[in-house]
Design an enzyme around this catalytic site. Structure first.
Site, short mmCIF file in Angstrom:
data_model
loop_
_atom_site.label_atom_id
_atom_site.label_comp_id
_atom_site.label_asym_id
_atom_site.label_seq_id
_atom_site.Cartn_x
_atom_site.Cartn_y
_atom_site.Cartn_z
CG ASN A 29 1.79 1.46 -5.26
OD1 ASN A 29 2.71 1.27 -4.46
ND2 ASN A 29 1.30 0.51 -6.05
CD1 TRP A 46 7.31 6.55 -3.18
CD2 TRP A 46 6.69 6.95 -5.30
NE1 TRP A 46 8.46 6.64 -3.94
CE2 TRP A 46 8.11 6.88 -5.25
CE3 TRP A 46 6.09 7.20 -6.53
CZ2 TRP A 46 8.91 7.04 -6.38
CZ3 TRP A 46 6.89 7.37 -7.66
CH2 TRP A 46 8.29 7.29 -7.57
CG ASP A 54 -2.06 0.96 1.10
OD1 ASP A 54 -2.40 1.35 -0.03
OD2 ASP A 54 -2.63 1.35 2.15
CG HIS A 66 -0.60 2.02 -9.32
ND1 HIS A 66 -0.75 1.67 -8.01
CD2 HIS A 66 -1.72 2.72 -9.65
CE1 HIS A 66 -1.91 2.14 -7.56
NE2 HIS A 66 -2.51 2.78 -8.53
CD1 TRP A 82 -13.46 -5.52 -8.53
CD2 TRP A 82 -12.95 -4.84 -10.59
NE1 TRP A 82 -12.90 -6.59 -9.20
CE2 TRP A 82 -12.57 -6.19 -10.47
CE3 TRP A 82 -12.72 -4.19 -11.82
CZ2 TRP A 82 -11.98 -6.92 -11.50
CZ3 TRP A 82 -12.14 -4.91 -12.85
CH2 TRP A 82 -11.78 -6.25 -12.69
CG LEU A 115 9.47 -16.90 -3.71
CD1 LEU A 115 9.60 -16.86 -2.19
CD2 LEU A 115 9.73 -15.51 -4.28
C1 IPE Z 1 -5.46 -2.81 -0.03
O1 IPE Z 1 -5.11 -1.49 -0.21
C2 IPE Z 1 -5.47 -3.55 -1.33
C3 IPE Z 1 -4.20 -3.72 -2.01
C4 IPE Z 1 -3.03 -3.29 -1.63
C5 IPE Z 1 -4.29 -4.47 -3.22
P1 IPE Z 1 -6.22 -0.34 -0.35
O2 IPE Z 1 -5.47 0.92 -0.50
O3 IPE Z 1 -7.19 -0.69 -1.39
O4 IPE Z 1 -6.92 -0.43 1.08
P2 IPE Z 1 -7.85 0.62 1.84
O5 IPE Z 1 -8.93 1.04 0.89
O6 IPE Z 1 -7.00 1.78 2.22
O7 IPE Z 1 -8.36 -0.11 3.04
C1 IPE Z 2 -1.68 0.14 -3.31
O1 IPE Z 2 -1.43 1.50 -3.35
C2 IPE Z 2 -1.88 -0.45 -4.70
C3 IPE Z 2 -3.24 -0.95 -4.96
C4 IPE Z 2 -4.26 -0.91 -4.14
C5 IPE Z 2 -3.45 -1.53 -6.27
P1 IPE Z 2 -2.63 2.54 -3.35
O2 IPE Z 2 -3.03 2.82 -4.75
O3 IPE Z 2 -3.72 2.08 -2.45
O4 IPE Z 2 -1.90 3.80 -2.73
P2 IPE Z 2 -2.49 4.84 -1.69
O5 IPE Z 2 -3.00 4.06 -0.52
O6 IPE Z 2 -3.60 5.58 -2.39
O7 IPE Z 2 -1.33 5.72 -1.34
MG MG Z 3 -4.12 2.37 -0.50
#
Ligand code: IPE
Ligand code: IPE
Ligand code: MG
Length: 246
Positions: free
Chosen positions: A26, A29, A24, A41, A73, A135
């Site tokens: 991205n 960042w 989490d 991403h 989604w 792995l």
């Molecule tokens: C969880 O992250 C899902 C993935 C990393 C794939 P999210 O960013 O979607 O989670 P919430 O919405 O903050 O709980």
């Molecule tokens: C996690 O990073 C990646 C996915 C859920 C695919 P986020 O996209 O949730 O990044 P933040 O939480 O918005 O920083």
């Molecule tokens: Mg997130």
């Protein structure tokens, strides 16, 4: 079902056998750098490469990465589309390298909602790497812990429509999407949030939980070793007392 024997108490190994990661941060960042979320991403994919390699080097046997949740989604359509194409490209580009490095690739999640070409690429990658002995890399995509438990219950009831004593854990477990993986020893969530966000709800029952503020694109081998240090400091009791362990 409950064993009072102490002989089966798993020892805390130096290196966790199975690590499950919520990657989490991205988006944040990218935002910090005034870049679009998708740049985060892309950079996150670099961390995926680095962490797969570091896990192989340090002797982790199973690595499970949460790439896309059943709730993701709900994101803007262009971000979802980008994530799907990034996954597709990465799979095509990296599968041979994974194979050469003896990595076994698996996907858990409801793949029926993916584009047929992506479904095919996933199947091909799983098939190509199925006999590898290094792995085990599991990507959780369109995965949700609730989805997993429900699909397992549905399959179990279909196979065994009734059970006089009621069903137990051992009836259900063969149908979970993770049936061929041990339960995770170490859970890591990057990005500062301290929640499970519908990841492996059943499987994390006794997993050590590590949360770090480091954003996923910044998470590197050194960060992984810090998580190992945390893990090594834990006493895993599985319901027993500390005295029973020694
Ligand atoms: C969880 O992250 C899902 C993935 C990393 C794939 P999210 O960013 O979607 O989670 P919430 O919405 O903050 O709980
Ligand atoms: C996690 O990073 C990646 C996915 C859920 C695919 P986020 O996209 O949730 O990044 P933040 O939480 O918005 O920083
Ligand atoms: Mg997130």
């Amino acid at each position: 079902m409950f064993s009072s024997s102490t002989s089966s108490i798993p020892k805390v190994a130096q290196i966790p056998q199975h690590i499950a990661i919520i990657m989490d941060g991205n988006g944040r960042w990218a935002k910090k750098r005034l870049l679009p979320r998708i740049a985060g991403h892309k950079q996150g994919l670099e961390s995926v490469r680095n962490i797969i390699k570091a896990c192989s080097v340090h002797g982790v046997t199973y690595l499970t990465l949460f790439a896309f949740s059943t709730e993701n989604w709900r994101r803007p359509a262009d971000e979802v589309t980008f994530l799907m194409s990034l996954f597709m490209e990465a799979l095509k580009r990296e599968v041979n390298k994974l194979h050469q490095n003896n990595v076994r690739f698996k996907l858990i999640g409801d793949r029926s909602q993916f584009d047929p070409s992506l479904q095919q690429a996933i199947e091909e990658a799983e098939h190509l790497t199925r006999l590898n002995t290094g792995l085990v890399l599991t990507i959780a995509a369109n995965y949700g812990g609730r989805w997993d438990i429900l699909q397992a219950v549905n399959q179990m009831i279909h196979q065994k429509p009734s059970s006089e004593q009621g069903y137990n854990e051992h009836d259900l477990m063969p149908y979970l999407s993770t049936h061929d993986l041990p339960e995770p020893d170490l859970f890591i969530r990057t990005g500062g949030e301290q929640r499970v966000s519908n990841f492996m709800l059943w499987q994390l029952a006794y997993t050590e939980m590590y949360f770090t503020n480091t954003l996923w694109p910044d998470f590197d081998e050194k960060s992984l070793l810090e998580a190992f240090q945390f893990y090594q400091s834990r006493e895993r009791r599985f319901g027993r007392t500390s005295e029973q362990l020694s």
